[in-house]
Design a protein around this motif. Sequence first.
Motif, short mmCIF file in Angstrom:
data_model
loop_
_atom_site.label_atom_id
_atom_site.label_comp_id
_atom_site.label_asym_id
_atom_site.label_seq_id
_atom_site.Cartn_x
_atom_site.Cartn_y
_atom_site.Cartn_z
N GLN A 45 81.88 48.36 19.67
CA GLN A 45 80.71 47.61 19.98
C GLN A 45 79.65 47.40 19.38
OE1 GLN A 45 80.34 46.81 23.99
NE2 GLN A 45 82.42 46.61 24.24
N ALA A 48 80.54 45.39 16.48
CA ALA A 48 80.59 43.99 16.94
C ALA A 48 79.03 43.26 17.16
CB ALA A 48 81.41 43.88 17.91
N GLY A 49 78.16 44.16 17.28
CA GLY A 49 77.02 43.73 17.57
C GLY A 49 76.61 43.57 19.06
N ARG A 50 76.70 44.51 19.90
CA ARG A 50 76.48 44.57 21.27
C ARG A 50 74.83 45.23 21.33
NH1 ARG A 50 79.01 44.14 26.62
NH2 ARG A 50 77.01 43.87 27.81
N GLN A 51 74.14 44.24 21.72
CA GLN A 51 72.65 44.78 21.69
C GLN A 51 71.93 45.73 22.34
OE1 GLN A 51 71.17 40.89 22.43
NE2 GLN A 51 70.76 40.50 20.16
N THR A 72 75.57 39.04 16.29
CA THR A 72 76.91 39.24 16.90
C THR A 72 77.61 37.73 16.65
OG1 THR A 72 75.96 40.02 18.70
CG2 THR A 72 78.16 39.33 19.14
N GLU A 73 77.18 36.64 16.57
CA GLU A 73 78.04 35.30 16.47
C GLU A 73 78.21 35.21 14.93
OE1 GLU A 73 75.14 35.55 18.11
OE2 GLU A 73 73.84 33.93 17.80
N ALA A 76 80.96 37.55 13.71
CA ALA A 76 82.24 36.96 14.17
C ALA A 76 82.42 35.74 13.19
CB ALA A 76 82.32 36.39 15.63
N ARG A 77 81.71 35.15 12.85
CA ARG A 77 82.12 34.02 11.78
C ARG A 77 82.05 34.74 10.24
NH1 ARG A 77 76.76 30.67 13.87
NH2 ARG A 77 77.56 30.28 16.01
N PHE A 81 86.25 40.74 14.07
CA PHE A 81 86.93 40.32 15.42
C PHE A 81 86.95 41.79 16.19
CE2 PHE A 81 90.26 40.07 18.64
CZ PHE A 81 90.01 38.95 19.26
N LEU A 82 86.44 41.68 17.36
CA LEU A 82 86.46 42.73 18.38
C LEU A 82 87.65 42.37 19.48
CD1 LEU A 82 85.83 45.52 19.56
CD2 LEU A 82 83.85 44.46 20.61
N GLY A 83 88.68 43.17 19.67
CA GLY A 83 89.67 42.81 20.83
C GLY A 83 89.04 43.86 21.97
N PHE A 84 88.62 43.49 23.11
CA PHE A 84 88.09 43.98 24.04
C PHE A 84 88.91 45.13 24.83
CE2 PHE A 84 83.47 42.35 24.87
CZ PHE A 84 83.59 41.68 23.71
N PRO A 87 88.94 42.83 28.54
CA PRO A 87 88.28 41.50 28.47
C PRO A 87 87.75 41.01 29.76
CG PRO A 87 90.58 41.88 27.50
CD PRO A 87 90.14 43.05 28.46
N VAL A 88 86.49 40.33 29.47
CA VAL A 88 85.78 39.93 30.54
C VAL A 88 86.36 38.45 31.15
CG1 VAL A 88 84.27 38.89 29.06
CG2 VAL A 88 83.39 39.28 31.24
#
Lengths: 250, 447
Positions: A45, A48-51, A72-73, A76-77, A81-84, A87-88
Motif C-alpha cells: 500500500q 501504491a501511495g496510500r495516504q 497515487t494516480e 499508476a500512470r 499496479f497494485l492488485g488488492f 478489492p473494493v
Amino acid sequence: MLKISKLSARIGDKSILNGIDLAVNAGEVHAIMGPNGSGKSTLAQVLAGRQEYEVTAGSVSFAGQDLLALSTEDRARAGLFLGFQYPVEIPGVNNVYLLKAALNAKRKAVGESEVDAYEFLTLIKQKMKLMQMSESFLTRGVNEGFSGGEKKRNEILQMLVLEPKLSILDETDSGLDIDALKIVSLGVNSLRSQNRAIILVTHYQRLLDYIVPDYVHVLSGGRILKSGDKSLALELERRGYDWVRESAAA
Amino acid sequence: MMVNSAMRSFEEQWQRRSIGLIGTAGPIQSLQEQAMRRFVNLGLPSARDESWRNTSLRQLAASHFGDALDVPCAPRLEPIEISWLAASDIPTIIMVNGYPQLAWLDRSVLNGVSISTIKDIAKTRPGYLINLLEPLSDLEQRRWLLLNSALFVDGLHLKITAKINTPVLIIHVSSGNARDGVNAPISNYPRVIIESAKNSSATVIEHHVGASQQSVFSNSVSHLDVEDNAKIQHYRIFSTDANTSHIDSLDIRLGRDSHCQQFTMILGGGLVRTNLEAELNQPGAALENYSLLVGRASRHIDCVNIVRHNARNTTSKQTARAVASDESRVIINSKVVVEVGAQHSESQQSCRGLLLSPKAEIDTRPQLEIHTDEVKCAHGATTGRLDPDMLFYMLSRGLDRNTAQSLLVYAFLGDVLTNMSVVGVRSAIENVLIGQLPNSQLLREFQ
C-alpha cells in the motif's frame, strides 16, 4: 526498476515498516512472504501511495523517478499496479467505465491518444476470455456482488489491460480455489517479460508452484529477514517462519 | 403574530381578490376566506416550529410580493424553450404563474385524460373541490396549503381514465411582471389536481422552471388521488433560478391495490421546501418515493415527507439521496406512521447524504411512529464524505482525483436514477444533474 532503501512507515503511532531494502529489476519475479502482521500489505500500500501511511524514513526509486514524490494516480500512470488483497466494491461505477478511464489516463500520461471504442472492446473481450470472465461483468458495478474469486480475476483483468511495468499483487491467491488459482496464474504469467517485473505478496507457497519466482524474501517485524531463491519458499513451507526469526536473531 | 412585509403583501393580495379585482374560484370563496383568516392568525412559521427549525424564512418575510400576471409577457411560450423535459411527442400543458394555458394545448394528442381548469371544476363540481380543500388544517406542515387555498385563482385538473403510455408534462413557469411594477418580487399559487380513475395508469411530470428576472415566491400545491388498482408515476422537478423561493406541498391519497411511484428532484432554486403527505388508505396500496436533492452554491433544500399507513397490507419505500457542495444545505425529514389497524404493513426508509465541501451541511432524520403490531419497518440514515477506500482504489488505477470523485458522486445517486423507468425523462434529468455536480465536464465523457 524498483529500488527501496531503508524504508520505514507508520500508521498513526504504530510503526509498521522498519527499514526495508529491496531491489527489483526488469524481468524478475519476487515473492514476499511472511507471517500475519509482518508488514507485507503495508509495503504494498505504501508503494501504491496510500495516504493513510506516513513514510518516516528511506527512499524508493521507480523507473528512474522518486516514487514517494508522486501522487497515487501518477504512480499508476508511471506503470505501477497494485492488485488488492480486498478489492473494493464500487456500486454504480461500471467496470468498463473504470477500465477505460484507467487505460486512457495511462495513455494520456505517455502522450498517446485516447483508445478507440472498438479497439478497446476488442482488447477487453480478449483479456476477459483469458480470465474466463463472462462479458456480463463489464456492465456491472466495479466488483459489485462479485465472489472472492471473481474479484481477484477482475484485478488481474485490470492488470492485463493496463500492462504495468511493475505489478504488486497483494495476496491475490487468498480465497481462490485451485481452478481459479490456475486461471489467475495463467493471467499473471502471460504478462511476464523482460521489461516487466512482478512482486507477489503471499502467505503460501502454493501460488509459487504456478508463478515461479526468481527471488523469495521473508518479511517479519517490518524488515526483510532473509532472501533466497524459490527453494526458500519450500523451506518455509516445511519449517515455518519461526525458524527464520530465530536464525535472524542469533 | 409577527407583521412583516410578506404577510402584508399576502393580505393585500387577498384584498384584491375579495373586492373582485382578481377573480376567485367562485363557489368556494367562503372556504378561501376562512383559509386566509387562519393563515393570517398563524403567521409565518418560525424556528420555534419543529418542522421549520432548520429553515429560516427571514428573507422571504422581508419581501413584498406583488400578484403575478395570469398571462406571460410573450404571446406564447414554446415548451422546448422553457423546459428541458419537453419533446415533440410529449403532450404538454403550460401553467403560467399557476394559470393553465389550455388554449395552447393540442388536445388531440391526449386520449384518456380529461383536462379542465379548477375554475371550471369549482362551477361544475364544487362539492368535489371543497372535499379536496377540506379540512383546513393548522398543522405546521400544512400551513402553506392554507395560503395556497386562500389565494389560488385558477389551477389545473387532470382526470386520467385509461392506461396512457406517453408521459404528460406540466410546465410551471413563474413569469412576467408583477401588477405592481416591472421588477417587484412576485408570488404565485399553482394548484394541480390529478385524479387517477380505477385501473388507469399514467406518468405525470410537473416541471417547475423560472423565466423571470425578479425574485419569485412560488407556493404550489398538488393533489394526487390514486383510485383502486390505478398506477401512477409522478415527478416533481425543480430547476428554477437562485432568486426563487419555493414551498411545494404534495398530497397523495392511495386506494386499494393502487401504486404510486413518486420522484422529487431538486436541481435548482434558492430555497426549496417540499412537503409530501401520503395516505395509504386501502389494503394493497403501495408508495415508492425517490428524492434526489442537489445542493450547490448557497441553495437551501428542506424536504419533509410524511407517509401514513392507514390500512393493512400497505407498503411504502422512501429513498432519498442528497449531495451538498459549496455552502449549500440539505435537510431531510421523513416520517412513517403506521396507524392502528394497519397490520402487515411494510415500510422502508433510506436517507443518505454525501458532503462534498467543508462548508456544506446535510441533516437527515428518518422517524417511525408505530401504533400496531405485526409490521415490518426499516429505516437507515447516513451522511458522510466520499469513501476513502473507493477513492484510493480508483486513484490506484490512474484516474485523476476529480474524475474519481465525480464518478463516485454519480454512483451515489444511482439508487434514485436507476428507478426512473421513462428513458427520455431519465436521460434529460441526468444531463441536467451532471451540470449541477462538481467537474461536470469530466462526467460528460462517461455519459
